[in-house]
Design a protein around this motif. Sequence first.
Motif, PDB file in Angstrom:
ATOM      1  N   PHE A  66       0.854  -1.181   0.000  1.00 37.04           N
ATOM      2  CA  PHE A  66       0.000   0.000   0.000  1.00 37.04           C
ATOM      3  C   PHE A  66       0.891   1.231   0.000  1.00 37.04           C
ATOM      4  O   PHE A  66       1.817   1.327   0.795  1.00 37.04           O
ATOM      5  CB  PHE A  66      -0.904   0.058   1.240  1.00 37.04           C
ATOM      6  CG  PHE A  66      -1.925  -1.041   1.332  1.00 37.04           C
ATOM      7  CD1 PHE A  66      -2.367  -1.710   0.201  1.00 37.04           C
ATOM      8  CD2 PHE A  66      -2.451  -1.405   2.553  1.00 37.04           C
ATOM      9  CE1 PHE A  66      -3.312  -2.718   0.276  1.00 37.04           C
ATOM     10  CE2 PHE A  66      -3.395  -2.414   2.659  1.00 37.04           C
ATOM     11  CZ  PHE A  66      -3.821  -3.077   1.504  1.00 37.04           C
ATOM     12  N   GLY A  67       0.591   2.181  -0.891  1.00 34.53           N
ATOM     13  CA  GLY A  67       1.308   3.444  -0.892  1.00 34.53           C
ATOM     14  C   GLY A  67       0.570   4.488  -0.063  1.00 34.53           C
ATOM     15  O   GLY A  67      -0.103   4.155   0.914  1.00 34.53           O
ATOM     16  N   LYS A  68       0.680   5.758  -0.472  1.00 33.17           N
ATOM     17  CA  LYS A  68       0.022   6.841   0.268  1.00 33.17           C
ATOM     18  C   LYS A  68      -1.480   6.865   0.005  1.00 33.17           C
ATOM     19  O   LYS A  68      -2.231   7.547   0.682  1.00 33.17           O
ATOM     20  CB  LYS A  68       0.631   8.200  -0.125  1.00 33.17           C
ATOM     21  CG  LYS A  68       2.122   8.310   0.133  1.00 33.17           C
ATOM     22  CD  LYS A  68       2.641   9.709  -0.162  1.00 33.17           C
ATOM     23  CE  LYS A  68       2.540  10.087  -1.631  1.00 33.17           C
ATOM     24  NZ  LYS A  68       3.468   9.310  -2.473  1.00 33.17           N
ATOM     25  N   GLY A  69      -1.899   6.180  -1.066  1.00 33.92           N
ATOM     26  CA  GLY A  69      -3.305   6.199  -1.440  1.00 33.92           C
ATOM     27  C   GLY A  69      -3.562   6.929  -2.739  1.00 33.92           C
ATOM     28  O   GLY A  69      -4.697   6.982  -3.222  1.00 33.92           O
ATOM     29  N   HIS A  70      -2.501   7.493  -3.354  1.00 34.85           N
ATOM     30  CA  HIS A  70      -2.664   8.227  -4.611  1.00 34.85           C
ATOM     31  C   HIS A  70      -2.472   7.349  -5.845  1.00 34.85           C
ATOM     32  O   HIS A  70      -2.819   7.752  -6.955  1.00 34.85           O
ATOM     33  CB  HIS A  70      -1.672   9.394  -4.678  1.00 34.85           C
ATOM     34  CG  HIS A  70      -1.805  10.363  -3.542  1.00 34.85           C
ATOM     35  ND1 HIS A  70      -2.999  10.934  -3.192  1.00 34.85           N
ATOM     36  CD2 HIS A  70      -0.885  10.856  -2.674  1.00 34.85           C
ATOM     37  CE1 HIS A  70      -2.821  11.742  -2.156  1.00 34.85           C
ATOM     38  NE2 HIS A  70      -1.550  11.705  -1.814  1.00 34.85           N
ATOM     39  N   GLY A  71      -1.877   6.169  -5.669  1.00 38.74           N
ATOM     40  CA  GLY A  71      -1.732   5.241  -6.785  1.00 38.74           C
ATOM     41  C   GLY A  71      -0.597   5.523  -7.739  1.00 38.74           C
ATOM     42  O   GLY A  71      -0.604   5.023  -8.869  1.00 38.74           O
ATOM     43  N   PHE A  72       0.417   6.287  -7.311  1.00 40.45           N
ATOM     44  CA  PHE A  72       1.499   6.640  -8.235  1.00 40.45           C
ATOM     45  C   PHE A  72       2.306   5.420  -8.680  1.00 40.45           C
ATOM     46  O   PHE A  72       2.585   5.252  -9.866  1.00 40.45           O
ATOM     47  CB  PHE A  72       2.434   7.678  -7.605  1.00 40.45           C
ATOM     48  CG  PHE A  72       1.768   8.998  -7.312  1.00 40.45           C
ATOM     49  CD1 PHE A  72       0.947   9.604  -8.255  1.00 40.45           C
ATOM     50  CD2 PHE A  72       1.961   9.645  -6.104  1.00 40.45           C
ATOM     51  CE1 PHE A  72       0.332  10.815  -7.993  1.00 40.45           C
ATOM     52  CE2 PHE A  72       1.345  10.858  -5.828  1.00 40.45           C
ATOM     53  CZ  PHE A  72       0.525  11.440  -6.776  1.00 40.45           C
ATOM     54  N   PHE A  73       2.705   4.564  -7.731  1.00 40.88           N
ATOM     55  CA  PHE A  73       3.492   3.391  -8.120  1.00 40.88           C
ATOM     56  C   PHE A  73       2.657   2.436  -8.962  1.00 40.88           C
ATOM     57  O   PHE A  73       3.165   1.799  -9.891  1.00 40.88           O
ATOM     58  CB  PHE A  73       4.053   2.679  -6.889  1.00 40.88           C
ATOM     59  CG  PHE A  73       5.013   1.564  -7.227  1.00 40.88           C
ATOM     60  CD1 PHE A  73       6.189   1.827  -7.915  1.00 40.88           C
ATOM     61  CD2 PHE A  73       4.739   0.249  -6.870  1.00 40.88           C
ATOM     62  CE1 PHE A  73       7.084   0.807  -8.234  1.00 40.88           C
ATOM     63  CE2 PHE A  73       5.627  -0.776  -7.180  1.00 40.88           C
ATOM     64  CZ  PHE A  73       6.793  -0.498  -7.862  1.00 40.88           C
ATOM     65  N   ASP A  74       1.364   2.353  -8.666  1.00 44.05           N
ATOM     66  CA  ASP A  74       0.480   1.530  -9.491  1.00 44.05           C
ATOM     67  C   ASP A  74       0.461   2.035 -10.938  1.00 44.05           C
ATOM     68  O   ASP A  74       0.475   1.244 -11.887  1.00 44.05           O
ATOM     69  CB  ASP A  74      -0.943   1.552  -8.936  1.00 44.05           C
ATOM     70  CG  ASP A  74      -1.041   0.978  -7.525  1.00 44.05           C
ATOM     71  OD1 ASP A  74      -0.100   0.280  -7.107  1.00 44.05           O
ATOM     72  OD2 ASP A  74      -2.053   1.240  -6.845  1.00 44.05           O
ATOM     73  N   LEU A  75       0.429   3.361 -11.094  1.00 41.92           N
ATOM     74  CA  LEU A  75       0.440   3.950 -12.431  1.00 41.92           C
ATOM     75  C   LEU A  75       1.764   3.678 -13.142  1.00 41.92           C
ATOM     76  O   LEU A  75       1.790   3.333 -14.330  1.00 41.92           O
ATOM     77  CB  LEU A  75       0.220   5.463 -12.353  1.00 41.92           C
ATOM     78  CG  LEU A  75      -1.210   5.976 -12.313  1.00 41.92           C
ATOM     79  CD1 LEU A  75      -1.209   7.510 -12.262  1.00 41.92           C
ATOM     80  CD2 LEU A  75      -1.994   5.496 -13.517  1.00 41.92           C
ATOM     81  N   GLU A  76       2.856   3.850 -12.417  1.00 47.81           N
ATOM     82  CA  GLU A  76       4.175   3.601 -13.007  1.00 47.81           C
ATOM     83  C   GLU A  76       4.284   2.143 -13.445  1.00 47.81           C
ATOM     84  O   GLU A  76       4.748   1.852 -14.560  1.00 47.81           O
ATOM     85  CB  GLU A  76       5.265   3.960 -11.989  1.00 47.81           C
ATOM     86  CG  GLU A  76       5.340   5.451 -11.704  1.00 47.81           C
ATOM     87  CD  GLU A  76       5.871   5.787 -10.314  1.00 47.81           C
ATOM     88  OE1 GLU A  76       5.878   6.983  -9.978  1.00 47.81           O
ATOM     89  OE2 GLU A  76       6.249   4.865  -9.565  1.00 47.81           O
TER      90      GLU A  76
END
Length: 245
Positions: free
Chosen positions: A148-158
């Motif tokens: 889980f990241g911060k909740g913004h989904g940046f790593f998911d997008l990358e």
Amino acid sequence: MSKSKIIRQQIWGKLHDVARPDTRFHMNFAEVIPDFEGSETATEHLVQMPRYQSAGYSFITPDNCLVDLRRRMIAEGKTFVMSTYGIYRGFLLMEPGMVPPGAELYAAWLDGMEHFGRPITLEEIAARGRFDFMVTGASAVSRDGVRFGKGHGFFDLEWGMFTDLGLADEDTPVVAVVHDVQVVEEKLIPSETDILVDYIATPSGLHTVERTARRPRGVKWALLDPKQIEQTPPLQELQRIQGIA
């Protein structure tokens, strides 16, 4: 409140005791994945990995807990790509010779990466081939590898962009660097965008994950707000590459 949000809130409460304040966001863990006491020890466990040592081309997130790793990679002359904060300015490339001796620590900070690294497009990233190694911070990660990241989904997008271009897949080693308080013992069920990691590096050691689920693949365009696409140049570039829009 979703289970992931509940877990984040629980972990963030524990993080206050071990986190190092960020210069911009202090202890606002919804905006920054912080550095923490013992991150250098966690990094030491990571750099002993044979897959790290043999990696020639890596992707590293801009999280504060990875400053020491980026410093070491710069000093060792390793090539890596790092996303800018929020991916708002795309990606930066760091290669041997870009940083003068003695400036490795400054270059490892976000301002230093902006100064010494050079912007690189998705097309250029793809032309260099697959990533050998990927490292990310996290708000929390379970023993079975759900991050889980911060909740913004940046790593998911990358991850979505890189898998769409064939730069990463099930076999790409992904390491999460976190404090031990960020490791969740209970088994978690990943969402359709959650990335599963292969290793968890903490101050107490390196944990190998026995993954029981597959990672997602590709950008989930239907889940994105048009404004997010508008604010993320690499997403627009990927749309052009794929003939979307």
